[in-house]
Design an enzyme around this catalytic site. Structure first.
Site, PDB file in Angstrom:
ATOM      1  N   ALA A   6       0.831  -1.215   0.000  1.00 28.98           N
ATOM      2  CA  ALA A   6       0.000   0.000   0.000  1.00 28.98           C
ATOM      3  C   ALA A   6       0.858   1.255   0.000  1.00 28.98           C
ATOM      4  O   ALA A   6       0.482   2.276   0.571  1.00 28.98           O
ATOM      5  CB  ALA A   6      -0.943  -0.005   1.206  1.00 28.98           C
ATOM      6  N   GLY A   7       2.015   1.167  -0.642  1.00 31.14           N
ATOM      7  CA  GLY A   7       2.850   2.347  -0.823  1.00 31.14           C
ATOM      8  C   GLY A   7       2.263   3.262  -1.875  1.00 31.14           C
ATOM      9  O   GLY A   7       1.073   3.161  -2.210  1.00 31.14           O
ATOM     10  N   ARG A  16      16.467  -0.468  -5.281  1.00 28.67           N
ATOM     11  CA  ARG A  16      17.911  -0.677  -5.186  1.00 28.67           C
ATOM     12  C   ARG A  16      18.537   0.464  -4.386  1.00 28.67           C
ATOM     13  O   ARG A  16      18.233   1.629  -4.611  1.00 28.67           O
ATOM     14  CB  ARG A  16      18.513  -0.725  -6.598  1.00 28.67           C
ATOM     15  CG  ARG A  16      19.976  -1.153  -6.630  1.00 28.67           C
ATOM     16  CD  ARG A  16      20.348  -1.531  -8.055  1.00 28.67           C
ATOM     17  NE  ARG A  16      21.767  -1.746  -8.224  1.00 28.67           N
ATOM     18  CZ  ARG A  16      22.321  -2.191  -9.354  1.00 28.67           C
ATOM     19  NH1 ARG A  16      21.548  -2.458 -10.392  1.00 28.67           N
ATOM     20  NH2 ARG A  16      23.610  -2.370  -9.453  1.00 28.67           N
ATOM     21  N   ASN A  19      13.990  -9.176  -3.764  1.00 29.44           N
ATOM     22  CA  ASN A  19      12.625  -9.007  -4.262  1.00 29.44           C
ATOM     23  C   ASN A  19      12.002 -10.327  -4.695  1.00 29.44           C
ATOM     24  O   ASN A  19      10.781 -10.511  -4.591  1.00 29.44           O
ATOM     25  CB  ASN A  19      12.593  -7.986  -5.392  1.00 29.44           C
ATOM     26  CG  ASN A  19      12.590  -6.563  -4.858  1.00 29.44           C
ATOM     27  OD1 ASN A  19      12.395  -6.339  -3.666  1.00 29.44           O
ATOM     28  ND2 ASN A  19      12.813  -5.591  -5.716  1.00 29.44           N
ATOM     29  N   SER A  68       6.119  -5.274  -9.024  1.00 30.01           N
ATOM     30  CA  SER A  68       7.417  -5.218  -8.350  1.00 30.01           C
ATOM     31  C   SER A  68       8.562  -5.342  -9.352  1.00 30.01           C
ATOM     32  O   SER A  68       8.458  -6.069 -10.345  1.00 30.01           O
ATOM     33  CB  SER A  68       7.517  -6.353  -7.329  1.00 30.01           C
ATOM     34  OG  SER A  68       6.419  -6.338  -6.449  1.00 30.01           O
ATOM     35  N   HIS A  85      10.796  -4.123 -19.122  1.00 34.35           N
ATOM     36  CA  HIS A  85      10.448  -2.863 -18.465  1.00 34.35           C
ATOM     37  C   HIS A  85      11.725  -2.313 -17.818  1.00 34.35           C
ATOM     38  O   HIS A  85      11.910  -2.337 -16.606  1.00 34.35           O
ATOM     39  CB  HIS A  85       9.373  -3.111 -17.402  1.00 34.35           C
ATOM     40  CG  HIS A  85       8.914  -1.872 -16.691  1.00 34.35           C
ATOM     41  ND1 HIS A  85       8.339  -0.807 -17.351  1.00 34.35           N
ATOM     42  CD2 HIS A  85       8.933  -1.536 -15.378  1.00 34.35           C
ATOM     43  CE1 HIS A  85       8.040   0.126 -16.467  1.00 34.35           C
ATOM     44  NE2 HIS A  85       8.400  -0.287 -15.261  1.00 34.35           N
TER      45      HIS A  85
END
Length: 314
Positions: free
Chosen positions: A11-12, A84, A97, A121, A177
């Protein structure tokens, strides 16, 4: 999909913006947030629920106390992970991650076994691959946010240059990406007019370059990654699936022979509907683009190899 229930793990800034956007759009019946930081999901859920009072269509927004509470969802969005930092190597970031993603995905697999998963992520393509391996689910149910965001950044650059309506501007970015993404403005139109008819080759090259560094430009000004763009792109993908709209969007997906590659996740144009990835669209690529795509795919495979060398999948 009947319940129209969406879970968001993390929920960032990005996860919360996606949730808020969905609530304003009225896309979901229910949104459930989870975050490992105590109180964050609860506080944001209350705030959003109060804001949704002014939406045309009400959305139930709650916070999960534990990962097990993310249950019976139609779609689960994963934004959890760490950026990072300092002297952290790429391998360090990948392992950290990947471990976070594995834990999250195992919970989703147990509590929302019929869900479609959207990976956000980073490194996104590798985390999409990790999600596929951990779930063992069909490829169509595992999707990564990629071109939906990068394409909107390209459309922004086109609109800024031409001044023509943004909502009539096509967007197409394939590949990973990351630094090897491949913007393809030469394949899009503004309205019904091919972009090649509207701008010069040098202007086209500028759009490609600025699109590739669109995220870095935001970081330069904000000191952090963007979140409105990613949040809206996630909402677009969720809406396409919940509404079974068969929207064509460039997303990260597992390839099984398409474009000549297997056992790798990378961004290509797909059809998004109720089943997730309903179809992979295979474009005719010229030799130069094929070479760039190979570099992009290999960069993803390099990340996957790091995980394999560290026995992550054992």
């Amino acid at each position: 999909m009947k319940s129209r229930k969406v879970g968001i793990v993390g929920a960032g800034a990005v996860g919360a913006t996606a949730a808020y956007t969905l609530s304003i759009m009225g896309t979901c019946h229910e949104i459930i947030l989870f975050d490992i930081a105590e109180g964050v999901a609860k506080g944001k859920a209350i705030d959003m629920a109060q804001a949704s009072y002014y939406s045309q269509q009400g959305t139930i927004i709650t916070a999960a106390e534990t990962p097990a509470d993310i249950k019976d969802c139609d779609i689960v969005v994963i934004t959890a992970g760490v950026p990072r930092k300092g002297d952290m190597t790429r391998a360090d970031l990948l392992m950290i991650n990947a471990k976070i993603t594995k834990q999250v995905v195992e919970n989703i697999k147990e509590n929302s076994p019929d869900a479609i998963i959207i990976c956000v992520s980073n490194p996104l393509d590798v985390m999409t691959y990790v999600t596929k391996q951990i779930t063992g689910w069909d490829n169509n149910r595992i999707i990564g946010l990629a071109g939906a965001l990068d394409g909107s950044r390209m459309a922004y650059q086109i609109q800024k240059l031409t001044g023509y309506a943004a909502n009539q501007t096509g967007s197409l970015v394939i590949g990973d990406h990351g630094e090897n993404m491949i913007p393809l403005p030469q394949k899009v139109s503004v309205g019904d007019i091919p972009l090649t008819e509207l701008i010069s080759p040098s202007q086209m090259a500028g759009i490609i370059e600025r699109t590739k560094f669109g995220g870095a430009e935001i970081v330069k000004h904000l000191g952090t990654s963007g979140y409105y763009g990613p949040g809206r792109a996630i909402a677009h993908m969720v809406e396409a699936m919940l509404n079974d709209s068969k929207a064509i969007v460039s997303c990260c997906t597992m390839l099984d022979g398409e474009y000549g590659y297997k056992d790798v996740a990378v961004g290509v144009p797909i059809v998004l509907g109720a089943k997730g990835v309903e179809k992979i669209i295979e474009l005719e690529l010229d030799e130069e683009t094929k070479e760039k795509f190979a570099v992009s795919v290999n960069s993803v495979k390099d990340g996957i190899d790091i995980l394999k060398e560290n026995n992550f999948f054992d």
